[in-house]
Design a protein around this motif. Structure first.
Motif, PDB file in Angstrom:
ATOM      1  N   GLY A  15      -3.640   4.828  -2.084  1.00  0.00           N
ATOM      2  CA  GLY A  15      -3.360   5.802  -3.173  1.00  0.00           C
ATOM      3  C   GLY A  15      -4.109   6.946  -2.752  1.00  0.00           C
ATOM      4  N   SER A  16      -4.600   7.199  -1.355  1.00  0.00           N
ATOM      5  CA  SER A  16      -5.093   8.435  -1.035  1.00  0.00           C
ATOM      6  C   SER A  16      -4.073   9.177  -0.224  1.00  0.00           C
ATOM      7  N   VAL A  17      -4.583  10.562  -0.150  1.00  0.00           N
ATOM      8  CA  VAL A  17      -3.707  11.305   1.010  1.00  0.00           C
ATOM      9  C   VAL A  17      -4.552  11.963   1.866  1.00  0.00           C
ATOM     10  N   VAL A  18      -4.425  11.489   3.143  1.00  0.00           N
ATOM     11  CA  VAL A  18      -5.387  11.868   4.326  1.00  0.00           C
ATOM     12  C   VAL A  18      -5.102  13.571   4.680  1.00  0.00           C
ATOM     13  N   MET A  19      -6.229  14.239   4.556  1.00  0.00           N
ATOM     14  CA  MET A  19      -5.892  15.690   4.855  1.00  0.00           C
ATOM     15  C   MET A  19      -5.992  15.906   6.532  1.00  0.00           C
ATOM     16  N   ALA A  20      -4.869  16.161   7.116  1.00  0.00           N
ATOM     17  CA  ALA A  20      -4.731  16.249   8.267  1.00  0.00           C
ATOM     18  C   ALA A  20      -4.483  17.665   8.509  1.00  0.00           C
ATOM     19  N   ASP A  21      -5.259  18.628   8.132  1.00  0.00           N
ATOM     20  CA  ASP A  21      -5.073  20.012   8.095  1.00  0.00           C
ATOM     21  C   ASP A  21      -5.899  20.868   8.588  1.00  0.00           C
ATOM     22  N   ARG A  48       0.761  -1.223  -0.124  1.00  0.00           N
ATOM     23  CA  ARG A  48       0.134   0.042   0.147  1.00  0.00           C
ATOM     24  C   ARG A  48       0.865   1.349  -0.023  1.00  0.00           C
ATOM     25  N   VAL A  49       0.543   2.398  -0.558  1.00  0.00           N
ATOM     26  CA  VAL A  49       0.977   3.721  -0.674  1.00  0.00           C
ATOM     27  C   VAL A  49       0.046   4.554  -0.332  1.00  0.00           C
ATOM     28  N   VAL A  50       0.223   5.287   0.792  1.00  0.00           N
ATOM     29  CA  VAL A  50      -0.749   6.260   1.185  1.00  0.00           C
ATOM     30  C   VAL A  50       0.093   7.459   1.745  1.00  0.00           C
ATOM     31  N   GLY A  51      -0.727   8.881   1.710  1.00  0.00           N
ATOM     32  CA  GLY A  51      -0.042  10.010   2.223  1.00  0.00           C
ATOM     33  C   GLY A  51      -0.686  10.535   3.392  1.00  0.00           C
ATOM     34  N   VAL A  52      -0.172  11.453   3.970  1.00  0.00           N
ATOM     35  CA  VAL A  52      -0.822  12.491   5.147  1.00  0.00           C
ATOM     36  C   VAL A  52      -0.427  13.799   4.572  1.00  0.00           C
ATOM     37  N   ALA A  53      -1.458  14.789   4.836  1.00  0.00           N
ATOM     38  CA  ALA A  53      -1.302  16.146   4.260  1.00  0.00           C
ATOM     39  C   ALA A  53      -1.616  17.360   5.407  1.00  0.00           C
ATOM     40  N   PRO A  54      -0.533  17.187   6.331  1.00  0.00           N
ATOM     41  CA  PRO A  54      -0.800  18.236   7.431  1.00  0.00           C
ATOM     42  C   PRO A  54      -0.834  19.846   6.676  1.00  0.00           C
ATOM     43  N   ALA A  55      -1.522  20.670   7.607  1.00  0.00           N
ATOM     44  CA  ALA A  55      -1.215  22.024   7.451  1.00  0.00           C
ATOM     45  C   ALA A  55      -0.019  22.701   8.167  1.00  0.00           C
ATOM     46  N   ALA A  56      -0.438  23.608   9.021  1.00  0.00           N
ATOM     47  CA  ALA A  56       0.655  24.446   9.776  1.00  0.00           C
ATOM     48  C   ALA A  56       0.945  23.714  11.116  1.00  0.00           C
TER      49      ALA A  56
END
Length: 256
Positions: free
Chosen positions: A237-243, A179-187
């Motif tokens: 395949g998704s990027v989780v918005m942790a923003d 599996r390949v996934v991502g996480v997308a933080p903000a500040a």
């Protein structure tokens, strides 16, 4: 202990999100390889984990060097017998207006934030395939891979690429059970926001998030830890918005 005995490699593990994730993984039972260019800080993280009863080792790494990234993966396997989780977390930022941003600035950030992720994906996936491991590769993207903000040209370009690398990697590696996934933080409250602080924009950045506060590294580590578990099998395949809602609304505030 949802990561019990999973061998986990974390780049940029000496500080910020990487440090918090290394500690979280260890608490969940993982065997952790902390990789970073900063040896003193990395060894401190390893000592913290081991003193708390976890298992961790350090590997000095420049993520912009593919041979070193490959050696990191080999080190993990030689030390702990496998590699189950690869968290491509290492990142840097340079904050300058676009017209002051130089090609050297751009290439320096892209080399770490984009090429470093690609190298980590490639080295880990090759070894997982060789060992028959149905592992998880997690990439640290960013909300700034989706929405534009001021002063971080190279960072935004690289993080946008990480989003697509995550999707593409998931497609290519699915036949091997990887599996390949991502996480997308903000500040997040790490050293990488110091450029905003120096520019007097930190309060503005806080107000772009729904809680009006910086995100703490430990909060991102919780998300990454879940993505590494078998319970997250269908997240691929998704990027989780942790923003903290950064991408979900537009404030009417202006920095100038």
């Amino acid at each position: 202990m949802k990561l019990k005995d999973k061998v986990s490699v974390i780049t940029g593990g000496a500080d910020g999100i990487g440090r918090a994730t290394a500690q979280k993984f260890a608490k969940e039972g993982a065997k952790v390889v902390v990789a970073d260019l900063n040896e003193d800080a990395g060894q401190n993280v390893v000592a913290e984990i081991n003193n708390q009863g976890g298992e961790a080792v350090f590997f000095k790494l420049d993520v912009t060097n593919f041979d070193e990234v490959t050696a990191l993966v080999e080190f993990a396997v030689n030390t702990f017998g496998s590699i189950d989780v690869m968290f491509n977390n290492a990142g840097i930022g340079i904050n300058k207006p676009f017209l002051d941003h130089t090609p050297d600035d751009y290439h320096k950030v892209v080399a770490v934030n984009q090429h470093g992720v690609y190298y980590g994906m490639l080295a880990a996936a090759r070894k997982m395939k060789e060992l028959g491991v149905k592992g998880a590769i997690i990439n640290n993207a960013s909300v700034f891979g989706y929405v534009a903000t001021l002063g971080v040209t190279g960072y935004q370009a690289a993080k946008g690429a990480v989003v697509m690398l995550t999707k593409h990697g998931a497609l290519e590696l699915a036949p091997y059970g990887i599996r390949v996934v991502g996480v997308a933080p903000a500040a997040v409250n790490t050293n990488i926001v110091e450029g905003y602080r120096a520019a007097g924009l930190l309060d503005y950045m806080k107000k772009q998030q729904l809680t009006r506060e910086l995100i703490e590294p430990e909060e991102i580590a919780e998300v990454v830890s879940f993505l590494a578990t078998d319970e997250a099998r269908v997240m691929n395949g998704s990027v989780v918005m942790a923003d903290d809602g950064f991408a979900s609304f537009k404030s009417d505030l202006r920095p100038f």
